[in-house]
Design a protein around this motif. Structure first.
Motif, PDB file in Angstrom:
ATOM      1  N   LEU A 179      47.462  49.379  26.603  1.00 44.39           N
ATOM      2  CA  LEU A 179      45.937  48.827  25.410  1.00 44.39           C
ATOM      3  C   LEU A 179      45.829  48.366  26.392  1.00 44.39           C
ATOM      4  CD1 LEU A 179      44.221  50.758  23.410  1.00 44.39           C
ATOM      5  CD2 LEU A 179      45.685  48.910  22.511  1.00 44.39           C
ATOM      6  N   PHE A 180      44.784  47.579  27.233  1.00 42.76           N
ATOM      7  CA  PHE A 180      43.850  46.247  27.493  1.00 42.76           C
ATOM      8  C   PHE A 180      42.690  46.092  26.678  1.00 42.76           C
ATOM      9  CE2 PHE A 180      41.999  43.930  30.676  1.00 42.76           C
ATOM     10  CZ  PHE A 180      43.151  43.738  31.533  1.00 42.76           C
ATOM     11  N   ASP A 181      43.077  44.477  26.633  1.00 45.01           N
ATOM     12  CA  ASP A 181      42.225  43.899  25.861  1.00 45.01           C
ATOM     13  C   ASP A 181      42.783  43.995  24.054  1.00 45.01           C
ATOM     14  OD1 ASP A 181      41.246  42.765  27.336  1.00 45.01           O
ATOM     15  OD2 ASP A 181      39.248  43.539  28.092  1.00 45.01           O
TER      16      ASP A 181
ATOM     17  N   GLN B 183      39.785  34.720  41.685  1.00 47.10           N
ATOM     18  CA  GLN B 183      37.993  35.752  41.669  1.00 47.10           C
ATOM     19  C   GLN B 183      38.318  35.870  41.276  1.00 47.10           C
ATOM     20  OE1 GLN B 183      38.252  37.876  45.941  1.00 47.10           O
ATOM     21  NE2 GLN B 183      39.541  38.215  45.247  1.00 47.10           N
ATOM     22  N   HIS B 184      38.514  35.369  39.799  1.00 46.42           N
ATOM     23  CA  HIS B 184      38.268  35.653  38.393  1.00 46.42           C
ATOM     24  C   HIS B 184      39.460  35.163  37.034  1.00 46.42           C
ATOM     25  CE1 HIS B 184      37.178  38.468  35.028  1.00 46.42           C
ATOM     26  NE2 HIS B 184      37.908  39.332  34.985  1.00 46.42           N
ATOM     27  N   VAL B 185      38.854  34.530  36.826  1.00 46.99           N
ATOM     28  CA  VAL B 185      39.444  33.889  35.584  1.00 46.99           C
ATOM     29  C   VAL B 185      40.272  34.834  34.427  1.00 46.99           C
ATOM     30  CG1 VAL B 185      39.188  31.721  33.629  1.00 46.99           C
ATOM     31  CG2 VAL B 185      38.350  31.987  35.259  1.00 46.99           C
ATOM     32  N   GLU B 186      40.445  36.137  33.856  1.00 45.91           N
ATOM     33  CA  GLU B 186      41.019  36.596  33.230  1.00 45.91           C
ATOM     34  C   GLU B 186      42.439  36.560  33.443  1.00 45.91           C
ATOM     35  OE1 GLU B 186      39.129  40.710  32.209  1.00 45.91           O
ATOM     36  OE2 GLU B 186      40.189  40.718  30.760  1.00 45.91           O
ATOM     37  N   GLN B 187      43.158  36.729  32.492  1.00 41.28           N
ATOM     38  CA  GLN B 187      44.430  36.182  32.164  1.00 41.28           C
ATOM     39  C   GLN B 187      44.593  37.191  33.493  1.00 41.28           C
ATOM     40  OE1 GLN B 187      42.852  35.930  29.655  1.00 41.28           O
ATOM     41  NE2 GLN B 187      42.557  34.535  28.701  1.00 41.28           N
ATOM     42  N   ASP B 188      44.742  38.163  33.398  1.00 41.07           N
ATOM     43  CA  ASP B 188      45.727  39.932  33.802  1.00 41.07           C
ATOM     44  C   ASP B 188      45.962  39.331  35.368  1.00 41.07           C
ATOM     45  OD1 ASP B 188      42.723  40.287  33.854  1.00 41.07           O
ATOM     46  OD2 ASP B 188      43.329  42.376  34.557  1.00 41.07           O
ATOM     47  N   HIS B 189      44.299  38.984  35.757  1.00 42.75           N
ATOM     48  CA  HIS B 189      44.686  38.088  37.058  1.00 42.75           C
ATOM     49  C   HIS B 189      45.590  36.725  37.467  1.00 42.75           C
ATOM     50  CE1 HIS B 189      42.973  41.849  37.565  1.00 42.75           C
ATOM     51  NE2 HIS B 189      42.025  41.803  37.376  1.00 42.75           N
ATOM     52  N   ALA B 190      45.019  35.644  36.673  1.00 44.18           N
ATOM     53  CA  ALA B 190      44.986  34.382  36.726  1.00 44.18           C
ATOM     54  C   ALA B 190      45.988  33.870  36.419  1.00 44.18           C
ATOM     55  CB  ALA B 190      43.758  33.981  36.298  1.00 44.18           C
TER      56      ALA B 190
ATOM     57  N   VAL C 188      30.740  41.472  37.441  1.00 44.63           N
ATOM     58  CA  VAL C 188      31.677  42.506  37.613  1.00 44.63           C
ATOM     59  C   VAL C 188      33.191  41.787  36.946  1.00 44.63           C
ATOM     60  CG1 VAL C 188      30.595  43.079  39.477  1.00 44.63           C
ATOM     61  CG2 VAL C 188      32.259  41.221  40.384  1.00 44.63           C
ATOM     62  N   HIS C 189      33.597  41.689  36.091  1.00 46.02           N
ATOM     63  CA  HIS C 189      32.804  41.711  34.843  1.00 46.02           C
ATOM     64  C   HIS C 189      32.144  40.717  33.707  1.00 46.02           C
ATOM     65  CE1 HIS C 189      35.846  42.473  32.102  1.00 46.02           C
ATOM     66  NE2 HIS C 189      36.445  41.801  33.383  1.00 46.02           N
ATOM     67  N   TRP C 190      32.909  38.823  34.656  1.00 48.49           N
ATOM     68  CA  TRP C 190      32.693  37.626  34.352  1.00 48.49           C
ATOM     69  C   TRP C 190      32.107  37.159  34.616  1.00 48.49           C
ATOM     70  CZ3 TRP C 190      37.437  34.949  31.883  1.00 48.49           C
ATOM     71  CH2 TRP C 190      38.400  36.403  30.760  1.00 48.49           C
TER      72      TRP C 190
ATOM     73  N   CYS D  94      39.040  42.133  43.957  1.00 47.87           N
ATOM     74  CA  CYS D  94      39.227  41.701  41.919  1.00 47.87           C
ATOM     75  C   CYS D  94      39.156  42.784  41.489  1.00 47.87           C
ATOM     76  CB  CYS D  94      38.907  40.183  41.357  1.00 47.87           C
ATOM     77  SG  CYS D  94      40.146  39.884  40.098  1.00 47.87           S
ATOM     78  N   ASP D  95      38.345  43.170  39.946  1.00 52.22           N
ATOM     79  CA  ASP D  95      38.531  44.210  38.989  1.00 52.22           C
ATOM     80  C   ASP D  95      37.085  45.459  39.836  1.00 52.22           C
ATOM     81  OD1 ASP D  95      39.719  43.023  37.636  1.00 52.22           O
ATOM     82  OD2 ASP D  95      37.908  42.347  35.984  1.00 52.22           O
ATOM     83  N   PHE D  96      36.337  44.172  40.551  1.00 53.64           N
ATOM     84  CA  PHE D  96      35.241  45.331  41.667  1.00 53.64           C
ATOM     85  C   PHE D  96      35.758  46.515  41.999  1.00 53.64           C
ATOM     86  CE2 PHE D  96      30.962  44.299  43.683  1.00 53.64           C
ATOM     87  CZ  PHE D  96      30.353  45.749  43.425  1.00 53.64           C
TER      88      PHE D  96
ATOM     89  N   ARG E 251      36.397  55.790  35.889  1.00 53.74           N
ATOM     90  CA  ARG E 251      36.882  55.415  33.879  1.00 53.74           C
ATOM     91  C   ARG E 251      36.889  53.745  33.689  1.00 53.74           C
ATOM     92  NH1 ARG E 251      40.531  58.043  30.091  1.00 53.74           N
ATOM     93  NH2 ARG E 251      41.729  56.236  28.612  1.00 53.74           N
ATOM     94  N   TYR E 252      37.762  53.005  34.760  1.00 55.37           N
ATOM     95  CA  TYR E 252      37.389  51.803  34.118  1.00 55.37           C
ATOM     96  C   TYR E 252      36.078  50.998  34.726  1.00 55.37           C
ATOM     97  CZ  TYR E 252      38.833  47.156  35.806  1.00 55.37           C
ATOM     98  OH  TYR E 252      39.687  45.814  36.120  1.00 55.37           O
ATOM     99  N   TYR E 253      35.186  51.806  36.324  1.00 60.04           N
ATOM    100  CA  TYR E 253      33.714  51.388  35.702  1.00 60.04           C
ATOM    101  C   TYR E 253      33.259  51.478  34.346  1.00 60.04           C
ATOM    102  CZ  TYR E 253      28.509  51.855  36.514  1.00 60.04           C
ATOM    103  OH  TYR E 253      27.403  52.011  35.739  1.00 60.04           O
TER     104      TYR E 253
ATOM    105  N   SER F 155      41.807  44.369  43.136  1.00 61.51           N
ATOM    106  CA  SER F 155      42.658  43.913  42.321  1.00 61.51           C
ATOM    107  C   SER F 155      43.690  44.175  41.147  1.00 61.51           C
ATOM    108  CB  SER F 155      43.123  42.063  41.886  1.00 61.51           C
ATOM    109  OG  SER F 155      42.874  41.675  42.978  1.00 61.51           O
ATOM    110  N   HIS F 156      42.874  45.864  40.862  1.00 56.63           N
ATOM    111  CA  HIS F 156      43.618  46.948  40.126  1.00 56.63           C
ATOM    112  C   HIS F 156      44.130  48.273  40.640  1.00 56.63           C
ATOM    113  CE1 HIS F 156      43.859  44.822  36.429  1.00 56.63           C
ATOM    114  NE2 HIS F 156      42.848  44.385  36.026  1.00 56.63           N
ATOM    115  N   GLY F 157      44.922  48.886  40.891  1.00 59.31           N
ATOM    116  CA  GLY F 157      44.994  49.923  41.784  1.00 59.31           C
ATOM    117  C   GLY F 157      45.182  50.161  43.059  1.00 59.31           C
TER     118      GLY F 157
HETATM  119 FE1  FEO Z   1      38.972  41.588  34.108  1.00 64.66          FE
HETATM  120 FE2  FEO Z   1      40.774  42.894  35.817  1.00 64.66          FE
HETATM  121  O1  FEO Z   1      40.164  41.409  34.533  1.00 64.66           O
END
Ligand code: FEO
Length: 389
Positions: A22-24, A76-83, A143-145, A162-164, A188-190, A219-221
């Motif tokens: 589960l994410f988010d 590149q992105h603040v969301e915690q799964d990367h940062a 993309v997406h923040w 990153c997420d893009f 699905r991710y898009y 930064s995923h996949g």
């Molecule tokens: Fe928007 Fe993979 O974090």
């Protein structure tokens, strides 16, 4: 943790999260996910692009053991799964400076409590020379923040995104060699996080078209060694073109709405409309989101509970409304016990969608033959409209 040299002096650091489901606290992850970072060494300077989820800090830091210090961490992105691991990286390399967009600076301070004096902002198009290779920062908001950016390394023709273009796939494969599998995961991710920002993404794709991209490193996949594959897929997803598809999220309490949905699905199929029905109590919401990427129509099957929509259907409508797919037509069918107000309520939940609302078919009690005929007429209206997509 898997560390690979993907070009001379460029390493990917992949932390697979095989069991994350589960994410988010919202998005199902049937295939887990990966957090990818990239270590780039020039003759004079070294950088780390992104990091990993905070839950994986020890595993991630093990990739940096024995490494000489990095000069810059690129967030590149603040969301915690990367940062999430960036504070630990900055602690590990006390002279390192975090580079990010101006929008990201305050967000890094607020979300990760990174001191302002450890952060330097970079302008859109700004470059830094590492010695032998130069990094160029491309601001790609939404993309997406709002703070997101990509990094282009022209000497290696690698775009770090990153997420893009990413996909939630835990995998030992370095590259997207199984393109069918990656296509599904990326779509699905898009759908789950990028779809609301189709307009901005179209602009970013136009800008990226000017770059001779050899590889895309998300930064995923897995990496894309054939970037045309994912760029074309994104072009298709963000286009205004809808396909001859009707998505039918539904829930039934005692079988009445179920009968109406069965008629709707069979009639649409007879009229050559592809239908994706989703029985909401047992639906993978990621699959539902993915189906909305291309569809021209959504029809909700909704029983009435205490004069309002069944909460499972209201939740699905809320989700579809937030994802803002390019749907053109919306319909509603359902059974109620003695009275209902769900017509206006469901319409209210879908206020973000620029759609034509078709006349709802709402039936008191168990549907009779004439009620099912009304459902067939709704299906015919949809098929007729789809003939002119
Ligand atoms: Fe928007 Fe993979 O974090």
């Amino acid at each position: 943790m898997i560390k690979r040299e993907i070009a001379p002096g460029v390493w990917s650091i992949v932390v697979n999260d095989w069991n994350r489901r589960l994410f988010d606290s919202l998005i199902p992850l049937p295939d887990g996910t990966s957090y990818n970072a990239y270590l780039i060494r020039g003759r004079e300077k070294s950088v780390l692009i992104d990091a990993s989820d905070a839950a994986k800090v020890p595993e991630f830091l093990s990739a940096l053991e024995g490494e000489s210090p990095v000069d810059f961490v690129i967030g590149q992105h603040v969301e915690q799964d990367h940062a999430g691991a960036i504070p630990a990286v900055l602690e590990r390399f006390p002279k390192a400076i975090l580079l990010c967009t101006p929008k990201a600076k305050g967000m890094f301070e607020d979300h990760l409590h990174i001191p302002a004096d450890r952060i330097r902002t970079v302008a859109d198009g700004e470059t830094i020379a590492l010695g032998g290779r130069t990094l160029c920062f491309l601001h790609t908001p939404w993309v997406h923040w709002p703070e997101t950016m990509c990094t282009w390394v022209g000497e290696d023709r690698i775009l770090f995104t990153c997420d893009f273009f990413g996909s939630h796939l835990a995998t030992t494969d370095a590259e997207a060699s199984d393109e069918c599998r990656v296509y599904e995961a990326a779509k699905r991710y898009y759908a789950e996080i990028m779809m609301p920002f189709r307009g901005q993404i179209r602009n970013h794709l136009d800008r990226l078209a000017g770059l001779p991209i050899g590889r895309i490193a998300p930064s995923h996949g897995p990496l894309y060694t054939r970037p045309g594959f994912i760029l074309a897929a994104y072009r298709d997803w963000v286009s205004e073109t809808c396909k001859n598809i009707a998505v039918v999220p539904y829930v039934s309490m005692h079988g009445s709405t179920d009968r109406m949905i069965a008629r709707l699905v069979s009639r649409l199929a007879e009229r050559q409309v592809t239908v994706y029905p989703f029985d909401l109590p047992v639906t993978d919401l990621g699959k539902l989101a993915e189906s909305l990427v291309d569809a021209a129509t959504v029809v909700f099957g909704v029983p009435t509970v205490l004069a309002g929509p069944h909460p499972a259907a209201a939740y699905a409508a809320l989700l579809a409304n937030a994802l803002r797919p390019k749907i053109r037509y919306a319909g509603l069918v359902g059974s109620y016990g003695w009275a209902t107000r769900i017509g206006d309520q469901m319409k209210g939940l879908l206020g973000n969608l620029k759609v034509e609302f078709l006349e709802p078919v709402l039936v008191r009690g168990c549907p009779r033959a004439e009620d099912l005929d009304s459902v067939s007429r709704l299906a015919d209206q949809i098929a007729d409209r789809h003939a002119h997509l």
